[in-house]
Design an enzyme around this catalytic site. Structure first.
Site, PDB file in Angstrom:
ATOM      1  N   TYR A  70     -14.414 -12.376  -0.498  1.00  0.00           N
ATOM      2  CA  TYR A  70     -15.161 -11.147  -0.824  1.00  0.00           C
ATOM      3  C   TYR A  70     -16.371 -11.449  -1.697  1.00  0.00           C
ATOM      4  O   TYR A  70     -17.430 -10.836  -1.553  1.00  0.00           O
ATOM      5  CB  TYR A  70     -14.250 -10.133  -1.529  1.00  0.00           C
ATOM      6  CG  TYR A  70     -13.253  -9.492  -0.580  1.00  0.00           C
ATOM      7  CD1 TYR A  70     -13.626  -8.426   0.235  1.00  0.00           C
ATOM      8  CD2 TYR A  70     -11.949  -9.957  -0.496  1.00  0.00           C
ATOM      9  CE1 TYR A  70     -12.724  -7.845   1.114  1.00  0.00           C
ATOM     10  CE2 TYR A  70     -11.033  -9.383   0.377  1.00  0.00           C
ATOM     11  CZ  TYR A  70     -11.426  -8.324   1.187  1.00  0.00           C
ATOM     12  OH  TYR A  70     -10.534  -7.757   2.045  1.00  0.00           O
ATOM     13  N   ARG A  86      -7.251  11.645  -5.540  1.00  0.00           N
ATOM     14  CA  ARG A  86      -8.442  10.821  -5.366  1.00  0.00           C
ATOM     15  C   ARG A  86      -9.688  11.698  -5.267  1.00  0.00           C
ATOM     16  O   ARG A  86     -10.734  11.364  -5.807  1.00  0.00           O
ATOM     17  CB  ARG A  86      -8.303   9.971  -4.119  1.00  0.00           C
ATOM     18  CG  ARG A  86      -9.456   9.031  -3.876  1.00  0.00           C
ATOM     19  CD  ARG A  86      -9.216   8.288  -2.588  1.00  0.00           C
ATOM     20  NE  ARG A  86     -10.290   7.400  -2.225  1.00  0.00           N
ATOM     21  CZ  ARG A  86     -11.498   7.798  -1.845  1.00  0.00           C
ATOM     22  NH1 ARG A  86     -11.798   9.073  -1.830  1.00  0.00           N
ATOM     23  NH2 ARG A  86     -12.399   6.897  -1.500  1.00  0.00           N
ATOM     24  N   ARG A 119      -3.557   6.340   0.815  1.00  0.00           N
ATOM     25  CA  ARG A 119      -4.126   7.474   1.543  1.00  0.00           C
ATOM     26  C   ARG A 119      -3.229   8.182   2.539  1.00  0.00           C
ATOM     27  O   ARG A 119      -3.531   9.292   2.961  1.00  0.00           O
ATOM     28  CB  ARG A 119      -5.392   7.020   2.273  1.00  0.00           C
ATOM     29  CG  ARG A 119      -6.587   6.963   1.377  1.00  0.00           C
ATOM     30  CD  ARG A 119      -7.776   6.467   2.111  1.00  0.00           C
ATOM     31  NE  ARG A 119      -7.484   5.147   2.654  1.00  0.00           N
ATOM     32  CZ  ARG A 119      -8.410   4.295   3.081  1.00  0.00           C
ATOM     33  NH1 ARG A 119      -9.674   4.644   3.068  1.00  0.00           N
ATOM     34  NH2 ARG A 119      -8.070   3.124   3.544  1.00  0.00           N
ATOM     35  N   ARG A 147       0.817  -1.223   0.000  1.00  0.00           N
ATOM     36  CA  ARG A 147       0.000   0.000   0.000  1.00  0.00           C
ATOM     37  C   ARG A 147       0.847   1.269   0.000  1.00  0.00           C
ATOM     38  O   ARG A 147       0.446   2.284   0.576  1.00  0.00           O
ATOM     39  CB  ARG A 147      -0.965   0.026   1.189  1.00  0.00           C
ATOM     40  CG  ARG A 147      -2.044  -1.031   1.106  1.00  0.00           C
ATOM     41  CD  ARG A 147      -3.232  -0.527   0.299  1.00  0.00           C
ATOM     42  NE  ARG A 147      -4.207  -1.582   0.073  1.00  0.00           N
ATOM     43  CZ  ARG A 147      -5.327  -1.726   0.766  1.00  0.00           C
ATOM     44  NH1 ARG A 147      -5.622  -0.883   1.728  1.00  0.00           N
ATOM     45  NH2 ARG A 147      -6.151  -2.693   0.491  1.00  0.00           N
ATOM     46  N   ASP A 157      -6.451  -2.887  -7.638  1.00  0.00           N
ATOM     47  CA  ASP A 157      -7.008  -3.567  -6.477  1.00  0.00           C
ATOM     48  C   ASP A 157      -7.182  -5.047  -6.806  1.00  0.00           C
ATOM     49  O   ASP A 157      -7.341  -5.399  -7.971  1.00  0.00           O
ATOM     50  CB  ASP A 157      -8.354  -2.968  -6.071  1.00  0.00           C
ATOM     51  CG  ASP A 157      -8.684  -3.316  -4.631  1.00  0.00           C
ATOM     52  OD1 ASP A 157      -8.170  -2.644  -3.722  1.00  0.00           O
ATOM     53  OD2 ASP A 157      -9.409  -4.305  -4.414  1.00  0.00           O
TER      54      ASP A 157
END
Ligand code: CP3
Length: 350
Positions: free
Chosen positions: A150, A36, A27, A23, A73
């Protein structure tokens, strides 16, 4: 020129320990948050190759990293399979149409990555061009089991009751879902390799929630089959492979038998003991606790040094976090970690 990341993954001599982290584009970087916001959503960033390329390169402008990782992703595959991925601001990823039944599994078709996931391949080609050989580009996918969690839960889960109940009640269904995902993941990674990625990593984030027996029979077996389907030479060069199972520390010997070149370790593993167990067969990647980056700079340096020291002298180690960086870490602390690897690791490669 040989890249030290690739050399270390193949356990060939390097002048220092390479470093990148999970990552690394994301963020915790103000420049990411700004882009973003402009893009409107995370998926808009992922599906726009120019923006995905820009985000992949952002951490490299700040830190002396030894790799870029494709900005995308793991959930692009189920999205391409028609499950309707969206990101809820507070609860993370969700699917409009989760996989609930045998018919849902039967309906999942084979995807053509150069068509349905063309935006990913375009991003790979663009990033390679922009990197111009400075550092290698890492491609990735979720493992079949992690994607299945998921797809069946329809979202992130705490206890995985729906997907594990399917595994217990209908192992035949779980197998057919994993078989389809194995083909999709391998096709996707092969397309990334053809587009130019120089290393591939398989994220088995939720392998660690299974019993030992089910981990081997379902998660690990599918990961091995993915590995067997990969075409790992690119213009005469080897594309090394990394398998990361969060919570997989107790299964390292079995993981080392799957043909992956390297294993990713979470922070709960002792990397020195791990090397003793499997270091003749695979390289190791990790494993600073992501939460250690909240500590003061001196402590971060000490923790980096402890990991380098525990691994010990010689090649076969790629420095990384034990899982993805948390979203409010101070970038200045990241710099302390990266610089500590640069400063302290040459002593282990003489
Ligand atoms: O490492 C990198 O910098 C490359 C990009 C990358 C992302 N996701 C970007 C992302 C990678 C390699 C992933 C993998 C991924 N995605 C995994 C496996 C790795 C892991 O962390 O165990 C998983 C389980 C996912 C699924 C996923 N995507 C979740 C659970 C979330 C929400 C997490 C959160 O913190 O909100 C995402 C969204 C996501 N993927 C973000 C990023 C930068 C945050 C999106 C945003 O709000 O900007």
């Amino acid at each position: 020129m040989a890249h030290i990341l690739v050399e270390a993954l193949l356990r060939r001599p390097v002048p220092r320990t390479p470093v990148w982290f999970m990552r690394q584009a994301g963020r915790y970087l103000p420049e990411y948050r700004k882009l973003r916001q402009q893009a409107g959503s995370f998926m808009n960033l992922c599906t726009n190759p120019e923006l995905a390329c820009e985000v992949s390169l952002q951490p490299l402008r700040r830190f002396r990293l030894d790799a870029a990782i494709l900005f995308s992703d793991i959930l692009t595959i189920p999205h391409a399979m028609g499950l309707g991925l969206y990101f809820n601001e507070t609860e993370g990823p969700k699917f409009e149409r989760p996989v609930c039944s045998e018919q849902d599994i039967d309906r999942l078709g084979r995807i053509d990555p150069e068509t349905e996931l063309r935006y990913v391949m375009e991003a790979v080609r663009l990033i390679r061009r922009e990197l111009a050989g400075r550092v290698p580009l890492i491609g990735f996918a979720g493992s079949p089991w992690t994607l299945a969690t998921y797809m069946v839960e329809g979202r992130s889960s705490r206890d995985f009751r729906t997907v594990k109940a399917m595994l217990y009640d209908r192992p035949d269904l779980m197998r057919s879902l994993l078989d389809k995902l194995t083909v999709a993941v391998a096709d996707y990674l092969n397309a990334q390799i053809a587009a130019g990625v120089q290393v591939v990593m398989l994220f088995d984030t939720w392998g660690g929630v299974l019993t030992s027996e089910d981990y081997r029979e379902f998660a690990l077996a599918a990961a091995r089959q993915v590995r067997e389907r990969l075409n790992l030479s690119q213009g005469g060069r080897i594309v090394p492979t990394i398998l990361f199972t969060k919570g997989g520390g107790q299964w390292l010997e079995a993981m080392a038998e799957t043909g992956f070149d390297a294993l990713g370790l979470d922070w709960t593993c002792d990397i020195g003991a791990a090397r003793q167990r499997v270091g003749e067969r695979v390289a190791l990647q990790g494993n600073l606790d992501p939460v250690a980056l909240y500590a003061n700079p001196k402590t971060i340096q000490t923790k980096v040094e402890q990991i380098l020291e525990r691994f010990g002298p010689g090649s076969g180690h790629v420095f990384n976090l034990g899982h993805g960086i948390l979203s409010d870490v101070d970038p200045a602390h990241v710099e302390v970690m990266v610089e500590a690897v640069h400063a302290l690791s040459p002593a282990y490669h003489r």
